[in-house]
Design an enzyme around this catalytic site. Structure first.
Site, short mmCIF file in Angstrom:
data_model
loop_
_atom_site.label_atom_id
_atom_site.label_comp_id
_atom_site.label_asym_id
_atom_site.label_seq_id
_atom_site.Cartn_x
_atom_site.Cartn_y
_atom_site.Cartn_z
N TYR A 113 0.91 -1.28 -0.03
CA TYR A 113 -0.15 0.00 -0.21
C TYR A 113 0.83 1.25 -0.01
O TYR A 113 2.02 1.20 -0.49
CB TYR A 113 -1.06 -0.08 1.16
CG TYR A 113 -1.90 1.05 1.10
CD1 TYR A 113 -2.78 1.13 0.12
CD2 TYR A 113 -2.15 1.59 2.59
CE1 TYR A 113 -3.92 1.88 0.34
CE2 TYR A 113 -3.43 2.34 2.63
CZ TYR A 113 -4.18 2.71 1.56
OH TYR A 113 -4.95 3.51 1.49
N LYS A 168 -20.47 -19.36 -11.60
CA LYS A 168 -19.53 -19.55 -12.88
C LYS A 168 -18.10 -19.10 -12.33
O LYS A 168 -17.20 -19.63 -12.70
CB LYS A 168 -20.06 -18.42 -13.92
CG LYS A 168 -21.47 -18.68 -14.55
CD LYS A 168 -21.28 -19.43 -16.03
CE LYS A 168 -22.66 -19.80 -16.38
NZ LYS A 168 -22.78 -20.45 -17.52
C1 LIG Z 1 -25.93 -22.79 -18.48
C2 LIG Z 1 -25.84 -21.49 -18.63
O1 LIG Z 1 -25.12 -20.64 -19.12
C3 LIG Z 1 -27.34 -21.12 -18.82
O2 LIG Z 1 -28.49 -22.15 -18.95
O3 LIG Z 1 -27.64 -20.21 -19.00
MG LIG Z 2 -25.79 -18.85 -19.35
#
Ligand SMILES: CC(=O)C(=O)O
Ligand SMILES: [Mg+2]
Ligand SMILES: NC(=O)C1=CN([C@@H]2O[C@H](COP(=O)(O)OP(=O)(O)OC[C@H]3O[C@@H](n4cnc5c(N)ncnc54)[C@H](O)[C@@H]3O)[C@@H](O)[C@H]2O)C=CC1
Length: 478
Positions: A113, A168
């Site tokens: 920092y 994700k």
């Molecule tokens: C798997 C995916 O990205 C969806 O079903 O939108």
């Molecule tokens: Mg998707």
């Protein structure tokens, strides 16, 4: 409040009087209602009663209410609480950020920092590309949605899209060691989405667009690809198309049909349906018919949606018209990217011999595999609880691993085809069967195979700004 999103597991916290402790009755009540008692944990005991957690699984959510009612009616049993294990997994969100090194003293503090960090800032200021060496940019992507086409749920609140984006991000990290930030935008305006993404892009080495509805997803992606010098990849389009193409190549291998000879019906001409159709055309499919809510798209009609206009002009060579049930007759392959439950067993019965059915809508497939497993040659869905999961999760981690490692300017068509061929090739001839056409997400060959093939394709098509050492060494690229 019950929903109907498939099978689940939940925990009943029960207070049971000791003299009336009856696990056999509880197990019978659960089993009669279509569930299984899979675990019993003691939470606390006293001389007169004990508190226990009973873990139950069912194959459908609709059975959960019945199980709870039956258990509540048992004498000597008091239901204290029901915990849904899926919700428990989401408590507090699914990811966190962590420092890579601890800050233990003033010296560390002044380096990471102020004041020392300023020297690093100025080095990057003088040479902005140094961000790849000195910031998270080198290994970090943004997973960005406008919450307009979340799974098959349609438009939902921006807050409500986060569990998918966090999921994700988890998968990026666990499968390919890519750091990913989940971002749900509080706008569905095309210009605002584009502007916001451009403005936040300096932190990232790539942009994974997620669950943005068509047709706006096409313009957003195209404009961002022009504006940004990092890869922009709409996962629902290209990730899905890559995995679908890999699965179809392998499914056709199992029944000995050629991609050039099959009649394919794609249902749901949105983000995923358009991209899957494009990869099929590139792969040599000649008779491709797209169907949306109003029936088959054909060249004798004109469409306000420009991508549908393009679609009608480039598919359906015989300008076939009609509903899904009408146009599916005689088809070899059905690909569903639309909505749950819209395909009937009779529709599959009317297809050609050895039909291939890819019912990929999430969370509910177009048809449940158990309804057609006796009449279809190959069945696949987008879900993890059936065999043959065709889901973009097989593509996006390896694709971005490759793109980050070779510092790709873009992810182009040859890189996508390379990824599809890599995924298909993970399954050997000896392993291939109608219930194993696509590797599992947990197959540890998938990411390295995609990475290698995609980096090669990036180098060969001039997209790579850097050649990773392992690839340079093995392939002797200049
Ligand atoms: C798997 C995916 O990205 C969806 O079903 O939108
Ligand atoms: Mg998707
Ligand atoms: N398995 C996988 O990897 C993936 C699955 N999907 C699933 O595919 C579906 C579509 O996703 P996107 O293309 O992103 O959404 P989208 O909103 O861009 O497109 C959906 C399309 O399906 C059409 N549609 C809806 N109901 C229909 C019906 N009853 N008959 C015919 N067409 C109908 C809509 O009019 C729209 O054109 C969702 O269920 C999503 O979860 C999407 C991406 C990846």
């Amino acid at each position: 409040m019950m929903n109907n999103l498939g099978g689940k597991s939940f925990i009943l916290r029960l207070e049971m009087t000791n003299e009336q402790m009856k696990f056999a009755e509880i197990a019978a009540a659960v089993s009669k209602s279509g569930g299984d008692m899979v675990a019993i944990d003691v939470i606390s005991t006293s001389p007169s009663f004990s508190i226990r957690d009973i873990t139950v699984t069912t194959d459908s959510n609709s059975k959960m209410d019945t199980i709870i009612q039956r258990v509540e009616q048992l004498d000597g049993v008091k239901l204290l609480h029901v915990s849904d294990r899926t919700f428990l997994l989401h408590l507090g969100g699914k990811i966190e950020t962590k420092p890579k090194t601890p800050i233990t003293n003033r010296d560390d503090l002044s380096r990471v920092y102020t004041p020392d960090v300023a020297r690093v800032c100025m080095a990057i200021h003088e040479q902005p590309d140094k961000a790849y060496n000195l910031t998270i940019k080198r290994n970090t992507i943004a997973v960005i949605t406008d919450s307009s086409a979340v799974l098959g749920l349609g438009t939902i609140h921006p807050n409500a899209a986060m569990p998918v984006m966090e999921g994700k991000a988890m998968l990026f990290k666990q499968l390919a060691n890519v750091d990913a930030f989940p971002i749900s935008l509080n706008t569905r305006d095309t210009e605002e989405i584009i502007e916001t993404i451009i403005r936040i892009s300096p932190a990232f080495g790539g942009i994974n667009l997620e669950d943005i509805a068509s047709p706006r997803c096409f313009e957003i992606e195209e404009r961002l690809r022009k504006e940004l010098d990092i890869p922009v990849f709409h996962d629902d389009q290209h990730g899905t198309a890559v995995v679908l193409y890999a699965a179809l190549l392998n499914a056709l291998r199992t029944i000995g049909k050629s991609i050039k000879d099959v009649k394919v019906v794609v249902c749901g001409i949105g983000a995923a349906g358009v991209a899957c159709s494009k990869i099929l055309l590139a792969g040599g499919v000649k008779e491709l018919i797209g169907v949306d809510r109003a029936g088959a798209l054909h060249r004798e009609e004109s469409y306000d949606n420009p991508i549908w206009q393009w679609y009608a002009e480039h598919t359906n060579p015989n300008a076939v018209k009609g509903s899904l049930s009408e146009v599916i007759k005689g088809a070899d392959v059905f690909i569903g990217l639309s909505a749950g439950g819209i395909l009937k067993r009779e529709d599959v019965q009317s297809m050609a011999k050895q039909p291939i059915v890819f019912a990929m809508a999430n969370p509910e497939p177009e048809i449940k595999p158990e309804l057609i497993e006796d009449i279809a040659a190959v069945v696949a869905t987008g879900r993890s609880d059936y065999p043959n999961q065709i889901n973009n999760v097989l593509c996006f981690p390896g694709m971005f691993r490759a793109a980050l490692d070779c510092r790709a300017k873009e992810i182009n068509e040859p890189m996508k085809l390379a990824a599809a061929e890599a995924i298909a090739s993970v399954i050997s001839d000896a392993e291939l069967s109608p219930s194993y056409i696509i590797p599992s997400v947990f197959n540890d060959q998938v990411v390295p195979m995609i990475r290698r093939r995609v980096i090669e394709a990036a180098i060969q098509t001039g997209m790579a700004r850097k050649i990773p050492k392992d690839i340079h060494h093995v392939y002797n690229f200049p």
